[in-house]
Design a protein around this motif. Structure first.
Motif, PDB file in Angstrom:
ATOM      1  N   LEU A 169       8.706   1.592   1.443  1.00  0.00           N
ATOM      2  CA  LEU A 169       8.100   2.418   0.420  1.00  0.00           C
ATOM      3  C   LEU A 169       7.181   1.937  -0.590  1.00  0.00           C
ATOM      4  CD1 LEU A 169       7.945   5.659  -0.163  1.00  0.00           C
ATOM      5  CD2 LEU A 169       9.862   5.153  -1.829  1.00  0.00           C
ATOM      6  N   LEU A 170       7.394   0.740  -1.063  1.00  0.00           N
ATOM      7  CA  LEU A 170       6.921   0.081  -1.881  1.00  0.00           C
ATOM      8  C   LEU A 170       5.483  -0.260  -1.622  1.00  0.00           C
ATOM      9  CD1 LEU A 170       6.610  -1.468  -4.785  1.00  0.00           C
ATOM     10  CD2 LEU A 170       7.695  -3.647  -3.677  1.00  0.00           C
ATOM     11  N   GLY A 171       5.351  -0.718  -0.218  1.00  0.00           N
ATOM     12  CA  GLY A 171       4.069  -0.908   0.575  1.00  0.00           C
ATOM     13  C   GLY A 171       3.298   0.123   0.605  1.00  0.00           C
ATOM     14  N   VAL A 172       4.009   1.333   1.030  1.00  0.00           N
ATOM     15  CA  VAL A 172       3.187   2.519   1.201  1.00  0.00           C
ATOM     16  C   VAL A 172       2.501   2.760  -0.314  1.00  0.00           C
ATOM     17  CG1 VAL A 172       3.232   4.884   1.368  1.00  0.00           C
ATOM     18  CG2 VAL A 172       4.497   3.371   3.144  1.00  0.00           C
ATOM     19  N   GLY A 173       3.337   2.740  -1.315  1.00  0.00           N
ATOM     20  CA  GLY A 173       2.875   2.972  -2.511  1.00  0.00           C
ATOM     21  C   GLY A 173       1.865   2.072  -3.143  1.00  0.00           C
ATOM     22  N   CYS A 174       2.029   0.852  -2.978  1.00  0.00           N
ATOM     23  CA  CYS A 174       0.730  -0.082  -3.168  1.00  0.00           C
ATOM     24  C   CYS A 174      -0.543   0.245  -2.524  1.00  0.00           C
ATOM     25  CB  CYS A 174       1.129  -1.486  -2.869  1.00  0.00           C
ATOM     26  SG  CYS A 174       2.460  -2.100  -3.993  1.00  0.00           S
ATOM     27  N   CYS A 175      -0.502   0.674  -1.101  1.00  0.00           N
ATOM     28  CA  CYS A 175      -1.501   1.091  -0.220  1.00  0.00           C
ATOM     29  C   CYS A 175      -1.910   2.254  -0.722  1.00  0.00           C
ATOM     30  CB  CYS A 175      -1.033   1.235   1.255  1.00  0.00           C
ATOM     31  SG  CYS A 175      -0.577  -0.255   2.124  1.00  0.00           S
ATOM     32  N   THR A 176      -1.211   3.043  -1.115  1.00  0.00           N
ATOM     33  CA  THR A 176      -1.788   4.327  -1.813  1.00  0.00           C
ATOM     34  C   THR A 176      -2.663   4.048  -3.135  1.00  0.00           C
ATOM     35  OG1 THR A 176      -0.121   5.577  -0.901  1.00  0.00           O
ATOM     36  CG2 THR A 176      -1.275   6.738  -2.559  1.00  0.00           C
ATOM     37  N   VAL A 177      -1.980   3.177  -3.866  1.00  0.00           N
ATOM     38  CA  VAL A 177      -2.962   2.873  -5.227  1.00  0.00           C
ATOM     39  C   VAL A 177      -4.146   2.119  -4.684  1.00  0.00           C
ATOM     40  CG1 VAL A 177      -2.741   1.372  -7.054  1.00  0.00           C
ATOM     41  CG2 VAL A 177      -0.759   2.809  -6.571  1.00  0.00           C
ATOM     42  N   GLY A 178      -4.117   1.235  -3.503  1.00  0.00           N
ATOM     43  CA  GLY A 178      -5.108   0.685  -3.197  1.00  0.00           C
ATOM     44  C   GLY A 178      -6.437   1.533  -2.828  1.00  0.00           C
ATOM     45  N   VAL A 179      -5.908   2.559  -2.090  1.00  0.00           N
ATOM     46  CA  VAL A 179      -6.789   3.576  -1.727  1.00  0.00           C
ATOM     47  C   VAL A 179      -7.506   4.493  -2.863  1.00  0.00           C
ATOM     48  CG1 VAL A 179      -7.182   6.075  -0.620  1.00  0.00           C
ATOM     49  CG2 VAL A 179      -5.710   4.018   0.754  1.00  0.00           C
ATOM     50  N   GLY A 180      -6.741   4.524  -3.835  1.00  0.00           N
ATOM     51  CA  GLY A 180      -7.264   5.094  -5.189  1.00  0.00           C
ATOM     52  C   GLY A 180      -8.326   4.373  -5.818  1.00  0.00           C
ATOM     53  N   LEU A 181      -8.115   3.126  -5.683  1.00  0.00           N
ATOM     54  CA  LEU A 181      -8.894   2.116  -6.301  1.00  0.00           C
ATOM     55  C   LEU A 181     -10.064   1.772  -5.558  1.00  0.00           C
ATOM     56  CD1 LEU A 181      -6.380  -0.837  -7.352  1.00  0.00           C
ATOM     57  CD2 LEU A 181      -7.400   0.859  -8.814  1.00  0.00           C
ATOM     58  N   THR A 182     -10.215   2.076  -4.353  1.00  0.00           N
ATOM     59  CA  THR A 182     -11.119   1.927  -3.474  1.00  0.00           C
ATOM     60  C   THR A 182     -12.157   3.305  -3.712  1.00  0.00           C
ATOM     61  OG1 THR A 182     -10.450   3.195  -1.520  1.00  0.00           O
ATOM     62  CG2 THR A 182     -10.278   0.790  -1.629  1.00  0.00           C
ATOM     63  N   TYR A 183     -11.523   4.640  -3.950  1.00  0.00           N
ATOM     64  CA  TYR A 183     -12.379   5.595  -4.487  1.00  0.00           C
ATOM     65  C   TYR A 183     -12.756   5.312  -5.755  1.00  0.00           C
ATOM     66  CZ  TYR A 183     -10.773   9.102  -0.735  1.00  0.00           C
ATOM     67  OH  TYR A 183     -10.721   9.509   0.584  1.00  0.00           O
ATOM     68  N   LEU A 184     -12.407   4.807  -6.524  1.00  0.00           N
ATOM     69  CA  LEU A 184     -12.800   4.473  -8.038  1.00  0.00           C
ATOM     70  C   LEU A 184     -14.106   3.509  -7.884  1.00  0.00           C
ATOM     71  CD1 LEU A 184      -9.858   3.929 -10.475  1.00  0.00           C
ATOM     72  CD2 LEU A 184     -11.297   6.154  -9.969  1.00  0.00           C
ATOM     73  N   TYR A 185     -13.693   2.493  -7.036  1.00  0.00           N
ATOM     74  CA  TYR A 185     -14.936   1.608  -6.685  1.00  0.00           C
ATOM     75  C   TYR A 185     -16.165   2.251  -5.978  1.00  0.00           C
ATOM     76  CZ  TYR A 185     -17.596  -2.392  -4.841  1.00  0.00           C
ATOM     77  OH  TYR A 185     -18.561  -3.326  -4.563  1.00  0.00           O
ATOM     78  N   GLY A 186     -15.831   3.201  -4.977  1.00  0.00           N
ATOM     79  CA  GLY A 186     -16.942   3.899  -4.443  1.00  0.00           C
ATOM     80  C   GLY A 186     -17.688   5.039  -5.256  1.00  0.00           C
ATOM     81  N   ALA A 187     -16.719   5.419  -6.183  1.00  0.00           N
ATOM     82  CA  ALA A 187     -17.564   6.283  -7.140  1.00  0.00           C
ATOM     83  C   ALA A 187     -18.507   5.582  -8.061  1.00  0.00           C
ATOM     84  CB  ALA A 187     -16.616   7.130  -7.979  1.00  0.00           C
ATOM     85  N   PHE A 188     -17.994   4.237  -8.382  1.00  0.00           N
ATOM     86  CA  PHE A 188     -18.843   3.685  -9.614  1.00  0.00           C
ATOM     87  C   PHE A 188     -19.979   3.024  -8.738  1.00  0.00           C
ATOM     88  CE2 PHE A 188     -19.823  -0.444 -11.437  1.00  0.00           C
ATOM     89  CZ  PHE A 188     -19.936  -0.054 -12.778  1.00  0.00           C
ATOM     90  N   THR A 189     -19.844   2.548  -7.710  1.00  0.00           N
ATOM     91  CA  THR A 189     -21.013   1.886  -7.034  1.00  0.00           C
ATOM     92  C   THR A 189     -21.828   2.851  -6.328  1.00  0.00           C
ATOM     93  OG1 THR A 189     -19.595   1.587  -4.989  1.00  0.00           O
ATOM     94  CG2 THR A 189     -19.612  -0.153  -6.429  1.00  0.00           C
ATOM     95  N   GLY A 190     -21.307   3.909  -5.980  1.00  0.00           N
ATOM     96  CA  GLY A 190     -21.962   5.239  -5.282  1.00  0.00           C
ATOM     97  C   GLY A 190     -22.018   4.987  -3.613  1.00  0.00           C
ATOM     98  N   SER A 191     -21.125   3.993  -3.287  1.00  0.00           N
ATOM     99  CA  SER A 191     -21.002   3.649  -1.792  1.00  0.00           C
ATOM    100  C   SER A 191     -20.241   4.979  -1.043  1.00  0.00           C
ATOM    101  CB  SER A 191     -20.366   2.536  -1.507  1.00  0.00           C
ATOM    102  OG  SER A 191     -19.159   2.473  -2.221  1.00  0.00           O
TER     103      SER A 191
END
Length: 292
Positions: A169-191
């Motif tokens: 579950l910790l791994g799933v949570g970290c992966c979910t946070v990672g997905v959220g961070l990629t969305y933030l990065y994608g929004a910032f860069t426009g990718s």
């Protein structure tokens, strides 16, 4: 009989290339492309409803719900069954697009590196998630019984029955946070912003891109919050602390600053809905690159 590694390395790119050409050809079919566009609009409509219902519930001090609660409330409205049926059919168009991305990944490299594998898995999981929402909407439209249990909490409960469960579950949570961070990065860069056809007015396009970045940021924050609660549940060995978007909304609704965050996410979801609906009309799909 095992194939030689050299033969596998020689055949794999050819198979991937053929799969991608099939995907390009499939996306070029007018009926398929229109169905996918309807799917984008349906997804935007869903997020718009979640955002509008959240703002309404905040305004009248009611419990804020996620997608399942929105669908259930919508089903009780006049012509709700018809709207749910159309929404379910529309979402299948987006599911089709996600599965095309997962299996064929048009517009990207034919190489299967680690990043590509992870990205394709994410596309597949996204497709399955929206397939589940479409199924729920379809069942409600037909008057069938549905299970409103929190799937994430149920998953955490099942995992906790095993010794390694909290770590998973910790791994799933970290992966979910990672997905959220990629969305933030994608929004910032426009990718993460779709490419639009040239006929879209340049001024409108700039506004749509800005609105899309705002909406994608809200989605990223929601993923980070869901992942954070999963990490919390794993740390305290309490599966009741795990939950999906509905659970996160309910937790945020309990305090003043949480309501502010919830309101910001709701407005972000509405922005994402506007972006997706415009993308349904003007999104440019990938085309097969010319061979040298």
């Amino acid at each position: 009989m095992r194939l030689p590694k050299r033969l596998i390395r020689h055949l794999l790119p050819q198979v991937m290339g053929a799969a991608q050409r099939l995907a390009y050809g499939l996306v070029k079919v007018p009926q398929v492309q229109q169905f996918i566009r309807v799917g984008h609009g349906a997804k935007g409509t869903l997020y718009g409803l979640i955002g509008l219902f959240a703002i309404h519930d905040l305004r009248y001090s009611q419990q804020v719900t996620g997608s399942e609660g929105v669908l259930l409330t919508l089903g009780r409205q006049y012509l709700g069954s018809l709207i749910l049926g159309l929404l379910a059919l529309g979402l299948l168009g987006y599911v089709l697009w996600r599965f095309i991305q997962a299996f064929f990944d048009p517009g990207h490299s034919e190489d299967l590196d680690i990043r590509q594998v992870i990205q394709r898995c994410a596309y597949g999981i996204s497709g399955l998630a929206y397939l589940g929402i479409a199924r729920t909407a379809g069942n409600l439209a037909l008057g069938l019984a549905i299970d409103l249990d929190d799937t994430v909490e149920d998953l955490a409960e099942v995992l906790f029955e095993r010794a390694i469960g909290p770590w998973l579950l910790l791994g799933v949570g970290c992966c979910t946070v990672g997905v959220g961070l990629t969305y933030l990065y994608g929004a910032f860069t426009g990718s993460y912003i779709s490419k639009f056809h040239a006929e879209l007015d340049s001024l409108v396009k700039r506004w749509v891109i800005w609105i899309g970045k705002l909406g994608i940021t809200a989605r990223g924050i929601s993923f980070i919050l869901v992942g954070s609660y999963l990490i919390k549940a794993a740390y305290f060995l309490d599966f009741d602390s795990a939950g999906g978007l509905s659970y996160v909304f309910d937790q945020l609704d309990d305090d003043y600053w949480g309501k502010i965050w919830l309101g910001a996410i709701a407005f972000g979801f509405i922005a994402y809905a506007v972006y997706m609906i415009i993308a349904a009309f003007y999104r440019k799909f990938p085309t097969l690159p010319r061979q040298p």
